[in-house]
Scaffold this active site. Structure first.
Site, PDB file in Angstrom:
ATOM      1  N   GLY A  16       8.454   6.902   9.019  1.00  0.00           N
ATOM      2  CA  GLY A  16       7.666   6.487   7.864  1.00  0.00           C
ATOM      3  C   GLY A  16       8.496   6.522   6.597  1.00  0.00           C
ATOM      4  CB  ALA A  17      10.135   4.091   4.743  1.00  0.00           C
ATOM      5  N   GLY A  19       6.210   7.552   0.326  1.00  0.00           N
ATOM      6  CA  GLY A  19       6.716   8.600  -0.559  1.00  0.00           C
ATOM      7  C   GLY A  19       7.113   9.862   0.189  1.00  0.00           C
ATOM      8  N   GLY A  21       8.046  10.310   3.440  1.00  0.00           N
ATOM      9  CA  GLY A  21       9.249  10.137   4.258  1.00  0.00           C
ATOM     10  C   GLY A  21      10.498  10.000   3.398  1.00  0.00           C
ATOM     11  CG  PHE A 121      -7.043  10.381 -12.464  1.00  0.00           C
ATOM     12  CD1 PHE A 121      -6.261   9.538 -13.228  1.00  0.00           C
ATOM     13  CD2 PHE A 121      -7.434   9.953 -11.201  1.00  0.00           C
ATOM     14  CE1 PHE A 121      -5.866   8.307 -12.749  1.00  0.00           C
ATOM     15  CE2 PHE A 121      -7.048   8.719 -10.711  1.00  0.00           C
ATOM     16  CZ  PHE A 121      -6.262   7.894 -11.483  1.00  0.00           C
ATOM     17  CD  GLN A 241     -11.245  10.863  -2.033  1.00  0.00           C
ATOM     18  OE1 GLN A 241     -10.208  10.272  -2.280  1.00  0.00           O
ATOM     19  NE2 GLN A 241     -11.530  12.036  -2.543  1.00  0.00           N
ATOM     20  CG  HIS A 243     -11.613   5.412  -4.969  1.00  0.00           C
ATOM     21  ND1 HIS A 243     -12.274   4.803  -6.010  1.00  0.00           N
ATOM     22  CD2 HIS A 243     -10.490   5.944  -5.492  1.00  0.00           C
ATOM     23  CE1 HIS A 243     -11.570   4.974  -7.122  1.00  0.00           C
ATOM     24  NE2 HIS A 243     -10.483   5.666  -6.836  1.00  0.00           N
ATOM     25  CG  LEU A 253      -8.638   1.920  -5.478  1.00  0.00           C
ATOM     26  CD1 LEU A 253      -9.801   2.596  -4.757  1.00  0.00           C
ATOM     27  CD2 LEU A 253      -7.439   2.841  -5.509  1.00  0.00           C
ATOM     28  CD  GLU A 256     -10.846   9.432  -9.973  1.00  0.00           C
ATOM     29  OE1 GLU A 256     -11.246   9.306  -8.791  1.00  0.00           O
ATOM     30  OE2 GLU A 256     -10.327  10.465 -10.408  1.00  0.00           O
ATOM     31  NE  ARG A 287     -10.568   9.382  -6.325  1.00  0.00           N
ATOM     32  CZ  ARG A 287      -9.301   9.109  -6.073  1.00  0.00           C
ATOM     33  NH1 ARG A 287      -8.821   9.249  -4.853  1.00  0.00           N
ATOM     34  NH2 ARG A 287      -8.505   8.691  -7.028  1.00  0.00           N
ATOM     35  CG  HIS A 353      -9.136   5.870  -1.457  1.00  0.00           C
ATOM     36  ND1 HIS A 353      -8.315   4.771  -1.671  1.00  0.00           N
ATOM     37  CD2 HIS A 353      -8.661   6.848  -2.260  1.00  0.00           C
ATOM     38  CE1 HIS A 353      -7.392   5.094  -2.580  1.00  0.00           C
ATOM     39  NE2 HIS A 353      -7.565   6.338  -2.932  1.00  0.00           N
ATOM     40  CD  GLU A 384      -4.020   8.776   3.323  1.00  0.00           C
ATOM     41  OE1 GLU A 384      -3.372   8.168   2.442  1.00  0.00           O
ATOM     42  OE2 GLU A 384      -5.140   8.413   3.724  1.00  0.00           O
ATOM     43  NE  ARG A 395      -6.149  11.771  -2.052  1.00  0.00           N
ATOM     44  CZ  ARG A 395      -5.984  10.868  -3.025  1.00  0.00           C
ATOM     45  NH1 ARG A 395      -5.619  11.249  -4.233  1.00  0.00           N
ATOM     46  NH2 ARG A 395      -6.202   9.590  -2.792  1.00  0.00           N
ATOM     47  CB  SER A 400      -2.773  11.488  -2.424  1.00  0.00           C
ATOM     48  OG  SER A 400      -1.986  11.023  -1.357  1.00  0.00           O
ATOM     49  CG  LEU A 401       0.701   8.843  -5.738  1.00  0.00           C
ATOM     50  CD1 LEU A 401       0.816   8.060  -7.052  1.00  0.00           C
ATOM     51  CD2 LEU A 401       1.509   8.141  -4.657  1.00  0.00           C
TER      52      LEU A 401
HETATM   53  C1  LIG Z   1      -4.852   1.254  -3.099  1.00  0.00           C
HETATM   54  C2  LIG Z   1      -4.494   2.709  -3.148  1.00  0.00           C
HETATM   55  C3  LIG Z   1      -4.291   3.339  -4.368  1.00  0.00           C
HETATM   56  C4  LIG Z   1      -3.946   4.685  -4.430  1.00  0.00           C
HETATM   57  N1  LIG Z   1      -3.738   5.269  -5.654  1.00  0.00           N
HETATM   58  C5  LIG Z   1      -3.355   6.570  -5.713  1.00  0.00           C
HETATM   59  C6  LIG Z   1      -3.046   7.191  -6.960  1.00  0.00           C
HETATM   60  O1  LIG Z   1      -3.080   6.581  -8.019  1.00  0.00           O
HETATM   61  N2  LIG Z   1      -2.699   8.495  -6.966  1.00  0.00           N
HETATM   62  C7  LIG Z   1      -2.630   9.237  -5.819  1.00  0.00           C
HETATM   63  O2  LIG Z   1      -2.297  10.410  -5.882  1.00  0.00           O
HETATM   64  N3  LIG Z   1      -2.893   8.655  -4.613  1.00  0.00           N
HETATM   65  C8  LIG Z   1      -3.242   7.351  -4.532  1.00  0.00           C
HETATM   66  N4  LIG Z   1      -3.503   6.781  -3.311  1.00  0.00           N
HETATM   67  C9  LIG Z   1      -3.242   7.553  -2.086  1.00  0.00           C
HETATM   68  C10 LIG Z   1      -1.747   7.610  -1.809  1.00  0.00           C
HETATM   69  O3  LIG Z   1      -1.140   6.435  -2.295  1.00  0.00           O
HETATM   70  C11 LIG Z   1      -1.414   7.739  -0.325  1.00  0.00           C
HETATM   71  O4  LIG Z   1      -2.154   8.796   0.231  1.00  0.00           O
HETATM   72  C12 LIG Z   1       0.063   8.025  -0.137  1.00  0.00           C
HETATM   73  O5  LIG Z   1       0.832   7.059  -0.820  1.00  0.00           O
HETATM   74  C13 LIG Z   1       0.479   8.084   1.315  1.00  0.00           C
HETATM   75  O6  LIG Z   1       1.881   8.205   1.380  1.00  0.00           O
HETATM   76  P1  LIG Z   1       2.621   8.494   2.749  1.00  0.00           P
HETATM   77  O7  LIG Z   1       4.076   8.661   2.432  1.00  0.00           O
HETATM   78  O8  LIG Z   1       1.931   9.590   3.464  1.00  0.00           O
HETATM   79  O9  LIG Z   1       2.398   7.182   3.626  1.00  0.00           O
HETATM   80  P2  LIG Z   1       2.541   5.597   3.324  1.00  0.00           P
HETATM   81  O10 LIG Z   1       3.044   5.306   1.975  1.00  0.00           O
HETATM   82  O11 LIG Z   1       1.263   4.984   3.758  1.00  0.00           O
HETATM   83  O12 LIG Z   1       3.692   5.173   4.327  1.00  0.00           O
HETATM   84  C14 LIG Z   1       3.523   5.209   5.736  1.00  0.00           C
HETATM   85  C15 LIG Z   1       4.831   4.837   6.377  1.00  0.00           C
HETATM   86  O13 LIG Z   1       4.730   5.066   7.783  1.00  0.00           O
HETATM   87  C16 LIG Z   1       5.302   3.990   8.473  1.00  0.00           C
HETATM   88  N5  LIG Z   1       4.681   3.958   9.818  1.00  0.00           N
HETATM   89  C17 LIG Z   1       3.372   4.063  10.143  1.00  0.00           C
HETATM   90  N6  LIG Z   1       3.221   4.008  11.475  1.00  0.00           N
HETATM   91  C18 LIG Z   1       4.454   3.872  12.002  1.00  0.00           C
HETATM   92  C19 LIG Z   1       4.964   3.751  13.333  1.00  0.00           C
HETATM   93  N7  LIG Z   1       4.154   3.741  14.391  1.00  0.00           N
HETATM   94  N8  LIG Z   1       6.294   3.624  13.479  1.00  0.00           N
HETATM   95  C20 LIG Z   1       7.144   3.587  12.409  1.00  0.00           C
HETATM   96  N9  LIG Z   1       6.702   3.704  11.148  1.00  0.00           N
HETATM   97  C21 LIG Z   1       5.389   3.843  10.946  1.00  0.00           C
HETATM   98  C22 LIG Z   1       5.042   2.767   7.631  1.00  0.00           C
HETATM   99  O14 LIG Z   1       5.968   1.758   7.896  1.00  0.00           O
HETATM  100  C23 LIG Z   1       5.225   3.357   6.221  1.00  0.00           C
HETATM  101  O15 LIG Z   1       6.568   3.293   5.843  1.00  0.00           O
HETATM  102  C24 LIG Z   1      -3.828   5.431  -3.236  1.00  0.00           C
HETATM  103  C25 LIG Z   1      -4.025   4.806  -2.010  1.00  0.00           C
HETATM  104  C26 LIG Z   1      -4.378   3.461  -1.968  1.00  0.00           C
HETATM  105  C27 LIG Z   1      -4.640   2.855  -0.618  1.00  0.00           C
END
Ligand SMILES: Cc1cc2nc3c(=O)[nH]c(=O)nc-3n(C[C@H](O)[C@H](O)[C@H](O)COP(=O)(O)OP(=O)(O)OC[C@H]3O[C@@H](n4cnc5c(N)ncnc54)[C@H](O)[C@@H]3O)c2cc1C
Length: 580
Positions: A16-17, A19, A21, A121, A241, A243, A253, A256, A287, A353, A384, A395, A400-401
């Site tokens: 996963g790439a 934030g 990863g 927020f 959750q 939203h 989305l 907020e 939320r 969400h 996540e 949350r 989450s970020l």
């Molecule tokens: C529209 C939206 C707005 C948001 N706004 C906010 C905000 O303002 N503030 C806040 O705190 N949170 C916000 N969130 C929540 C937050 O953005 C996410 O919870 C967070 O970015 C998740 O990051 P992550 O690194 O866990 O996964 P992600 O960024 O979802 O990345 C997942 C990675 O896993 C990889 N992957 C998945 N399955 C596989 C597989 N089988 N094999 C190889 N790779 C795989 C994908 O390629 C991807 O690179 C928002 C979410 C959404 C949907």
């Protein structure tokens, strides 16, 4: 798939790439650990890039703030199901994390005197709940985009190896030790074994199991389902959750941040209904509280024209604020609804969400496998897909970020330590055998149902029966439907039998992950006979600390989830009734 698998060896592998990863990869690379990042998408397409509103830290740039206040808000917002040792780390390390992001080059919005600007927020307050506080740092309404770009550039600079469009399809866990992963390369369907000392799952959320969702199409719970299939329990899956402000009918989305900047919610009669539900925080209540209030207004016939949505109104903020601070989301309203937010309110409804639950970890992001928090050596989870748990039952926005970066970084640091101490593990005797058979069965079946149909029916039942309000009846109905879909899924057929860019095959596999994750969500929701945070049971409307102040752990036993429980870590704040 008949060809021998390609074998790679790395000290650390990150799946996963987003934030989580990328931050882990950056820490490992800075430490000189040989690291591979596997991702099914191009890194900058990860859902982190869609995050809009902000990342919080008690910097106190706009008004007085303290990490203790932030920790308290996180614990209360999570309806006291939060592990408080983890929440303390989150709130304390927020400050250095945001400053580090700034030093890595992230272009935050600024105050007049050049410091990082901060805005309000939901659920973030001063002095333990008195009034809203400005705690969210932001880059307009594209904060996640900036985070992702910044971290990706840093990873490239530090020579992290990326394997783009490699779908991880199995985890190699044998004798209680993580040994690596198996990935399927989209370009040519070859199977690759990544043998590794340490593996991090950072695969993001799983909102696509609901019909109306803010989540990208790719958020199908892959890492969570693969861990579950390999005997790792899933924690607190009943807490999903919604939203409050998704575009009506679509779920796209509207951050907020719109309410943080002063936007308000109005029902069909033009009333500011949040005054009745949360007199102190109003539109900036957490939320779960706001989503329930919207549903209650709709049920009482006070939706717009009696329909299933209400309004978000930002017109009084004026063009300058809208253009500077909310440019993207107001464009969404123009593009998708033909509404002009300078002058008109925007129709919104709650949208699926964020997953509070996921793969259980300790505060070093190490995966734990039972009620006693026994660590599975070499396996990590962050972001996540993980449950550490800093969000408990609900949350707060912008947490989450923060979570993905704080615990992504901690994963990277502990993986580096582990990689120095551990030997490279042996591989199982036939590492690709089981998954190769499953993929081949999918690809070669000549007769059968379309997986897309199953995915649609799943999204419908989850939306109708497992959403903001739940009862034993709706959940039992959902359970029956999901079981039926799982049975039908065993005989699905993909249309594309080819070896190159076979997206059809992978989408079919993703439906399988969604069915697993949905099955666990429903089972955990049915078992929890109380209402807490985002899990609201109309047949058990009260929070019940005496019986239910505990985390659920769903274990896979004979192919079905079996529920166990473990205690919540409470350090500073004893549970109190939650009012806003
Ligand atoms: C529209 C939206 C707005 C948001 N706004 C906010 C905000 O303002 N503030 C806040 O705190 N949170 C916000 N969130 C929540 C937050 O953005 C996410 O919870 C967070 O970015 C998740 O990051 P992550 O690194 O866990 O996964 P992600 O960024 O979802 O990345 C997942 C990675 O896993 C990889 N992957 C998945 N399955 C596989 C597989 N089988 N094999 C190889 N790779 C795989 C994908 O390629 C991807 O690179 C928002 C979410 C959404 C949907």
């Amino acid at each position: 798939m008949e060809a021998a698998p390609v074998i790679h060896e790395f000290e650390a592998v990150i799946v996963g790439a987003g934030g989580a990863g990328l931050y882990a990869a950056l820490e490992l690379a800075r430490d000189g650990v040989q690291t591979a990042v596997l991702t099914k998408l191009y890194p900058t397409r990860s859902h982190t890039g869609a995050a809009q509103g902000g990342i919080c830290a008690a910097l106190g740039n706009q008004e007085e703030d303290h990490w203790e206040w932030h920790m308290f808000d996180t614990v209360k917002g999570g309806d006291y199901l939060v592990d408080q040792d983890a929440a303390e780390i989150l709130a304390r390390e927020a400050i250095e994390t945001v400053i580090e992001l700034e030093h890595l080059g992230l272009p935050f919005n600024r105050t007049a005197d050049g410091r990082i600007d901060q805005r309000r927020f939901g659920g973030h307050t001063r002095n333990f709940g008195e009034a809203p506080v400005r705690r969210a740092c932001y880059a307009a309404d594209r904060t996640g985009h900036m985070i992702l770009q910044t971290l990706y550039q840093q990873c490239i600079k530090h020579d992290v190896r990326f394997f783009d469009e490699y779908h991880v399809v199995d985890l190699l866990v044998e004798d209680g030790v993580s040994r690596g992963v198996v990935a399927y390369r989209l370009a040519d369907s070859s199977l690759h074994v990544f043998r590794s000392k340490a593996v991090l799952l950072a695969t993001g959320g799983f909102g696509r199991m609901f019909r109306i969702t803010s989540n990208a199409h790719t958020l199908t719970g892959d890492g969570v389902a693969l861990a579950y299939r390999r005997g790792i329990p899933l924690q607190d899956m009943e807490f999903y959750q919604f939203h409050p402000t998704g575009l009506a009918g679509l779920g796209v989305l509207l951050s907020e941040a719109a309410r943080g900047e002063g936007g308000i919610l109005l029902n069909g009669k033009g009333e500011r209904f949040m005054e009745r539900y949360a007199p102190t925080l109003m539109d900036l209540a957490p939320r779960d509280v706001v989503s329930r209030a919207i549903y209650q207004e709709i049920r009482a016939g006070r939706g717009v024209d009696g329909k299933d949505y209400v309004y978000l109104d930002v017109h009084h903020l004026g063009r300058a604020v809208i253009d500077e601070k909310l440019p993207d989301i107001t464009d969404f309203a123009r593009i998708y609804q033909g509404v002009e937010p300078y002058t008109q309110p925007v129709g919104i409804q709650p949208t699926a969400h964020y997953a509070m639950g996921g793969i259980p970890t300790d505060v070093h992001s190490r995966v734990v496998v039972d009620e006693r928090n026994t660590v599975l050596p070499g396996l990590y989870a962050a972001g996540e897909c993980a449950c550490v748990s800093v969000h408990g039952a609900n949350r707060l926005g912008t947490n989450s970020l923060l979570d993905i970066l704080v615990f992504g970084r901690r994963a990277g640091l502990d993986m580096a330590r582990f990689a120095r101490e551990a030997d490279i593990p042996d591989l199982p005797s036939d590492p690709v055998g089981p998954v190769a058979t499953e993929l081949e069965a999918l690809r070669s079946r000549r007769e059968g149902e379309s997986p897309a149909k199953i995915r649609r029916e799943l999204a419908d039942v989850m939306m109708d029966d497992v959403s903001v309000f739940r009862t034993a009846d709706t959940l039992r109905h959902a359970q029956g439907v999901v079981d039926g879909l799982r049975e039908r899924y065993r005989w699905v057929r993909v249309r594309d039998g080819g070896a190159h860019f076979n997206q059809d095959l992978l989408e079919a596999r993703e439906v399988g992950y969604q069915l697993d994750v949905a099955q666990v969500t429903v089972a955990a929701a049915l078992a929890r006979q109380e209402s807490r945070g985002a899990h609201y049971r109309e047949d058990f409307p009260e929070r019940d600390d005496a019986s239910w102040l505990k985390h659920s752990l769903a274990c896979r036993v004979d192919g079905a989830p079996e529920l166990r429980y473990k205690p919540v870590t409470i350090t500073r704040f004893t549970p109190k009734p939650r009012t806003y």
